[in-house]
Motif scaffolding. Structure first.
Motif, PDB file in Angstrom:
ATOM      1  N   ASP A 165       0.694  -1.268  -0.112  1.00 52.24           N
ATOM      2  CA  ASP A 165       0.105   0.039   0.000  1.00 52.24           C
ATOM      3  C   ASP A 165       0.809   1.161  -0.122  1.00 52.24           C
ATOM      4  O   ASP A 165       0.639   2.131  -0.751  1.00 52.24           O
ATOM      5  CB  ASP A 165      -1.138   0.088   1.277  1.00 52.24           C
ATOM      6  N   GLU A 166       1.879   1.215   0.677  1.00 50.05           N
ATOM      7  CA  GLU A 166       2.876   2.375   0.898  1.00 50.05           C
ATOM      8  C   GLU A 166       3.650   2.633  -0.471  1.00 50.05           C
ATOM      9  O   GLU A 166       3.636   3.705  -1.034  1.00 50.05           O
ATOM     10  CB  GLU A 166       3.749   2.294   2.058  1.00 50.05           C
ATOM     11  N   ILE A 167       3.902   1.692  -1.354  1.00 49.06           N
ATOM     12  CA  ILE A 167       4.648   2.038  -2.420  1.00 49.06           C
ATOM     13  C   ILE A 167       3.727   2.365  -3.463  1.00 49.06           C
ATOM     14  O   ILE A 167       3.933   2.914  -4.516  1.00 49.06           O
ATOM     15  CB  ILE A 167       5.731   0.852  -2.973  1.00 49.06           C
ATOM     16  N   THR A 168       2.861   1.663  -3.567  1.00 45.89           N
ATOM     17  CA  THR A 168       1.452   2.203  -4.247  1.00 45.89           C
ATOM     18  C   THR A 168       1.367   3.727  -4.431  1.00 45.89           C
ATOM     19  O   THR A 168       0.861   4.342  -5.210  1.00 45.89           O
ATOM     20  CB  THR A 168       0.320   1.348  -4.195  1.00 45.89           C
ATOM     21  N   ALA A 169       1.313   4.364  -2.912  1.00 45.20           N
ATOM     22  CA  ALA A 169       0.858   5.646  -2.715  1.00 45.20           C
ATOM     23  C   ALA A 169       2.192   6.700  -3.089  1.00 45.20           C
ATOM     24  O   ALA A 169       2.003   7.584  -3.629  1.00 45.20           O
ATOM     25  CB  ALA A 169       0.374   5.838  -1.355  1.00 45.20           C
ATOM     26  N   ALA A 170       3.465   6.106  -2.766  1.00 46.97           N
ATOM     27  CA  ALA A 170       4.462   6.864  -2.489  1.00 46.97           C
ATOM     28  C   ALA A 170       5.532   6.614  -3.560  1.00 46.97           C
ATOM     29  O   ALA A 170       6.362   7.402  -3.748  1.00 46.97           O
ATOM     30  CB  ALA A 170       5.112   7.002  -1.106  1.00 46.97           C
ATOM     31  N   GLY A 171       5.332   5.614  -4.397  1.00 50.21           N
ATOM     32  CA  GLY A 171       6.558   4.926  -5.153  1.00 50.21           C
ATOM     33  C   GLY A 171       7.723   4.401  -4.782  1.00 50.21           C
ATOM     34  O   GLY A 171       7.704   4.009  -3.555  1.00 50.21           O
TER      35      GLY A 171
END
Length: 263
Positions: free
Chosen positions: A133-139
């Motif tokens: 979820d974090e890398i989906t949001a922040a790259g």
């Protein structure tokens, strides 16, 4: 002509196997080192797969190890290859175990590098989903920076800044949607212990002595499950011994192939 199929880890691409592709191609092996679905040049949305990819596009938020394995079998079919020696590192090693579990007749021999057959824990599942979820949001950039100290031995980062920069760049360049989908799928992986306990295929287990993610004790436990296994521990390497100790990795694999594989 005998074939070796190299399966990259997360969050990498096919280029992580360049030292092995060059080495074994020069020695007469047919070598395949594709980008997995959602990584490298492989598509992350509907469209034609680029040359050298294994795959269909990522069209949802999860890709399972079974789907990765099916992609690779489709690649072998497309290349007219019945059986291959399969070498996977980290997540790639778990995909290799899924391959030998689901398609045992397609695997001539197995190399498991810096990987674990264990099913994910509840805490690990939650952690992988959170990171996805974090890398989906922040790259990928911050995630890649945080991962680097675990991927490489401290001595590698200090003495080989060029390699450290390359690994960091490769991780940061991974498509976030593909990496997130793989993390969610990997969280749901099966336990491969029973598969390894009944496996008669020649299997080489390789690990970097300084691997923080899959310590030597994990590799030792994996090797003990195997009826026809061999363990090699490479000094001065962390989670990526095929890059950190490429000559030693290649020599260990070549020696094992020569002792166990009929060309």
């Amino acid at each position: 002509m005998s074939t070796i199929l190299f399966i990259h880890g997360h969050p990498f691409d096919r280029s992580m196997w360049r030292p092995q592709v060059d080495h074994f191609t020069a020695r007469g092996w047919r070598v395949l080192a594709p980008d997995l679905r959602g990584y490298g040049a492989a598509p992350t949305a509907s469209g034609k797969a680029a040359s050298g990819t294994a795959t269909a596009p990522v069209e949802d938020d999860m890709v399972t190890l079974a789907e990765f394995a099916a992609d690779l079998v489709a690649l072998l079919d497309a290349e007219g290859i019945r059986r291959a020696v399969v070498c996977g590192l980290s997540m790639g090693g778990q995909i290799a175990m899924e391959l030998v579990h689901s398609y045992p007749d397609r695997v001539a021999g197995l190399v498991l590098a810096d990987t674990s057959p264990a099913q994910e824990t509840e805490a690990g599942r939650a952690d992988r989903r959170r990171i996805a979820d974090e890398i989906t949001a922040a790259g990928m950039a911050g995630y890649a920076r945080d991962l680097l100290p675990g991927m490489l031995a401290a001595s590698t980062i200090e003495r080989r800044p060029d390699l450290a920069a390359y690994v960091l760049e490769m991780m940061a360049a991974a498509p976030a949607s593909g990496a997130a989908a793989a993390l969610r799928g990997r969280a749901e992986r099966r336990d491969y212990g029973a598969t390894l306990l009944t496996l008669g295929l020649p299997t080489l287990v390789v690990v970097g002595r300084e691997d923080a993610f899959t310590p030597v004790a994990v590799a030792e436990s994996t090797a003990k499950m195997l009826r026809n296994g061999r363990l090699v521990v490479l000094d001065g390497a962390g989670h990526l011994p095929n890059l950190e100790a490429a000559d030693e990795f290649n020599a260990a694999m070549e020696h094992w192939l020569g002792a166990t594989m009929v060309r």
